[in-house]
Design a protein around this motif. Structure first.
Motif, PDB file in Angstrom:
ATOM      1  N   ALA A 113      -3.039  -0.107   1.034  1.00 21.23           N
ATOM      2  CA  ALA A 113      -2.386   0.308  -0.213  1.00 21.23           C
ATOM      3  C   ALA A 113      -1.683  -0.555  -1.048  1.00 21.23           C
ATOM      4  N   PHE A 114      -1.327  -1.797  -0.401  1.00 25.35           N
ATOM      5  CA  PHE A 114      -0.733  -3.013  -1.257  1.00 25.35           C
ATOM      6  C   PHE A 114      -1.840  -3.518  -2.209  1.00 25.35           C
ATOM      7  N   ILE A 115      -2.794  -3.764  -1.311  1.00 26.97           N
ATOM      8  CA  ILE A 115      -4.217  -4.701  -1.978  1.00 26.97           C
ATOM      9  C   ILE A 115      -4.741  -3.697  -3.004  1.00 26.97           C
ATOM     10  N   TYR A 116      -4.860  -2.513  -2.800  1.00 26.63           N
ATOM     11  CA  TYR A 116      -5.437  -1.681  -3.924  1.00 26.63           C
ATOM     12  C   TYR A 116      -4.340  -0.973  -4.985  1.00 26.63           C
ATOM     13  N   LEU A 156      -2.415  -2.414 -10.848  1.00 25.89           N
ATOM     14  CA  LEU A 156      -1.924  -3.502 -11.589  1.00 25.89           C
ATOM     15  C   LEU A 156      -2.502  -3.647 -12.777  1.00 25.89           C
ATOM     16  N   GLU A 157      -1.564  -3.693 -14.051  1.00 25.50           N
ATOM     17  CA  GLU A 157      -2.131  -3.534 -15.078  1.00 25.50           C
ATOM     18  C   GLU A 157      -3.045  -5.116 -15.544  1.00 25.50           C
TER      19      GLU A 157
END
Length: 558
Positions: free
Chosen positions: A365-368, A371-372
């Motif tokens: 979940a952190f990988i995906y 982020l703008e």
């Protein structure tokens, strides 16, 4: 196959080799009658050609074989290409007659009791690509120059050595040196760079002048890095860690290294520096990617700081190969843990399985995360062996993003077919499918990297036949099956054939968090009720204590 002109048949040659290498008959072969051709009876560890007439591969690893290598019989197998006898107790030496194994491409006899001198015949096998003779008792003469010692140590772990002059050693061991250099593994290319003394001296001068400007990657500009790399011939080690954790190219050359795994496109080594700090070094070869693109991608990956993602230490990029350096994890991989559990060597309780599943979901979940202005780099090769465990058994996703560098047209990208989504694409939904398979492995106690079964298809068919409860491993079924069903539902959605039906990594984390919260609340209520009773109060409280504080809500890290 019929014997002609006094020659032994394929079958007879093979079983003569087996008699020699397995005198204790740990393979349980019935010798009172002529054994059938190994290609016809599907002999374990043997792979044959499509016509089932010739043996092309022999893999008899970790079987406690205690005999010798009878090369005369072995080399009568005319189509033989791969031989692996690693992790046994085989004695004697490698016979000179190995010369007659003309089609042999891979030979692995590591971790045995072999001794004596290495035969020069090994250098004359024109098709040979890979040799592993480490962890044996070979006697070799070690040269005084440290560079030679490092190379030899890399491939051989001798227990006996004799000091001699460099000139004498080179004269008597020129074929051994050629063999070591020719295998093409990690330190050969590094040594070749050092042999170029003038270039090496120039690199050292550049290193002295620019070390403090190049090493802090976070502070340097892309132009500065490229400028220095051009001067240094792309030989510098680039780090993503603090100064105190860094080391030099010479430190790497002085290190001892142990080959842990190898494929067509990569090799993995455990490297121990002279200060006793261990690292895992991944060597990638045959990459069609520039040093600039490689470095930029690794910089982005290094910025993913998360407790469930294995951090990058650094890298080295040349035209011929790329090296990626990680901190070594002594607890091994999730594959090691599951295999030890299957073999009865370790426990694998439900709490640990649930915590590992949640930790992997957190990392994904952190990988995906959205982020703008930034696009996520997919993992592409998520599997048990790429989930490492730290000292607290927290899961660490390793080798993230490396699949981006591999050529999808060669097919090596999707070598782990059991984990690969049907569409075979580097996307979030592709990683979700792989995670679903890992979740099934945790629930069923089955390892597809060992069994090679299509776990997703098997579980789906069992559920359709209303045998759902039978898919769970006994540890899960007997103790925590009520919490396993929600995870099974998550896993089945993840391995949906159509990617549009699969959830996102964020949705997966949310669902697993709900299961963990309900599990924690149940444990807390049970412990409270149990501890209020008079009899066996202490024992009950210890068996059903509340889950530690480290099991926070998965969303707390974001």
């Amino acid at each position: 196959m019929v014997c002609t002109k006094g020659e032994l048949s394929e079958s007879e040659s093979f079983f003569n080799f087996i008699r020699a290498v397995d005198p204790q008959n740990v393979l349980n072969i019935t010798w009172n009658e002529s054994p059938s051709h190994p290609c016809l009876v599907k002999f374990n560890g043997i792979r044959c050609n499509s016509n089932a007439t010739n043996i092309v591969q022999i893999r008899l690893e970790n079987l406690n074989l205690s005999g010798i290598i009878h090369a005369d019989s072995l080399c009568r197998l005319k189509e033989l290409r791969v031989v692996s006898l690693a992790k046994n107790n085989i004695r004697g030496t490698i016979p000179h007659s190995i010369l007659h194994c003309t089609r042999l491409t891979h030979l692995n006899v590591s971790s045995n009791q072999l001794s004596g001198r290495l035969p020069k015949a090994l250098t004359k096998l024109k098709h040979h690509k890979n040799l592993d003779i480490s962890n044996n008792n070979f006697s070799i003469k070690i040269p005084s120059k440290q560079e030679y010692r490092r190379l030899i140590t890399y491939y051989v772990t001798p227990r006996k050595s004799e000091r001699n002059t460099t000139k004498e050693w080179l004269k008597e061991n020129e074929t051994l040196l050629a063999l070591v250099l020719g295998t093409g593994l990690l330190l050969s290319s590094l040594y070749f760079m050092i042999r170029k003394s003038s270039q090496f001296n120039e690199e050292k001068q550049v290193e002295k002048g620019h070390h403090h400007r190049v090493s802090p990657i976070k502070e340097a500009t892309t132009h500065e890095i490229q400028e220095v790399k051009q001067k240094e011939g792309d030989s510098e080690l680039v780090f993503f860690v603090e100064d105190r954790e860094r080391f030099t190219l010479e430190d790497l050359l002085r290190a001892t290294a142990d080959l842990r795994s190898e494929s067509f496109s990569s090799s993995l080594y455990k490297v121990k520096l002279e200060n006793n700090v261990n690292y895992a070094v991944k060597r990638l070869k045959n990459l069609q990617v520039s040093s600039e693109e490689f470095g930029e991608t690794l910089r982005k990956i290094s910025n993913l700081k998360h407790p469930n993602i294995l951090p990058l230490v650094g890298y080295r990029s040349t035209t011929e190969e790329k090296l990626i350096i990680y901190k070594y994890q002594s607890n091994g991989s999730l594959l090691n843990l599951l295999n030890d559990y299957i073999a009865g060597r370790k426990d694998f309780p439900w709490k640990l399985r649930l915590n590992i599943a949640c930790g992997i979901a957190r990392g994904l979940a952190f990988i995906y995360r959205k982020l703008e202005g930034e696009e996520a780099i997919p993992h592409g090769n998520l599997k048990l062996s790429n989930i490492l465990l730290d000292d607290n058994n927290e899961p660490l996703i390793s080798e993230h993003g490396l699949s981006k560098f591999l050529d999808t047209n060669t097919g090596f990208l999707f070598s782990s077919q059991g984990y690969t989504a049907p569409e075979k694409s580097l996307t979030e939904k592709g990683d979700v499918y792989s995670f679903g398979v890992i979740l099934l492995e945790l629930l069923t106690g089955k390892s597809i990297e060992i069994s090679r079964i299509d776990l997703a298809r098997w579980v789906t068919s069992m559920v359709k036949e209303e045998w759902t409860g039978e898919v769970f491993d006994k540890e899960v079924k007997e103790k925590e099956h009520q919490w396993a069903f929600p995870l099974l539902n998550i896993a089945l959605v993840c391995v949906s054939r159509f990617q549009e039906n699969r959830p996102t990594t964020g949705e997966i984390l949310e669902k697993i968090a709900e299961v963990m919260d309900e599990h924690d609340q149940h444990q807390e209520r049970f412990a409270s009720r149990c501890c209020s009773n008079g009899s066996n109060r202490d024992e009950c409280c210890s068996l059903h204590k509340i889950i530690p504080e480290s099991w926070d809500s998965p969303g707390s890290n974001y």
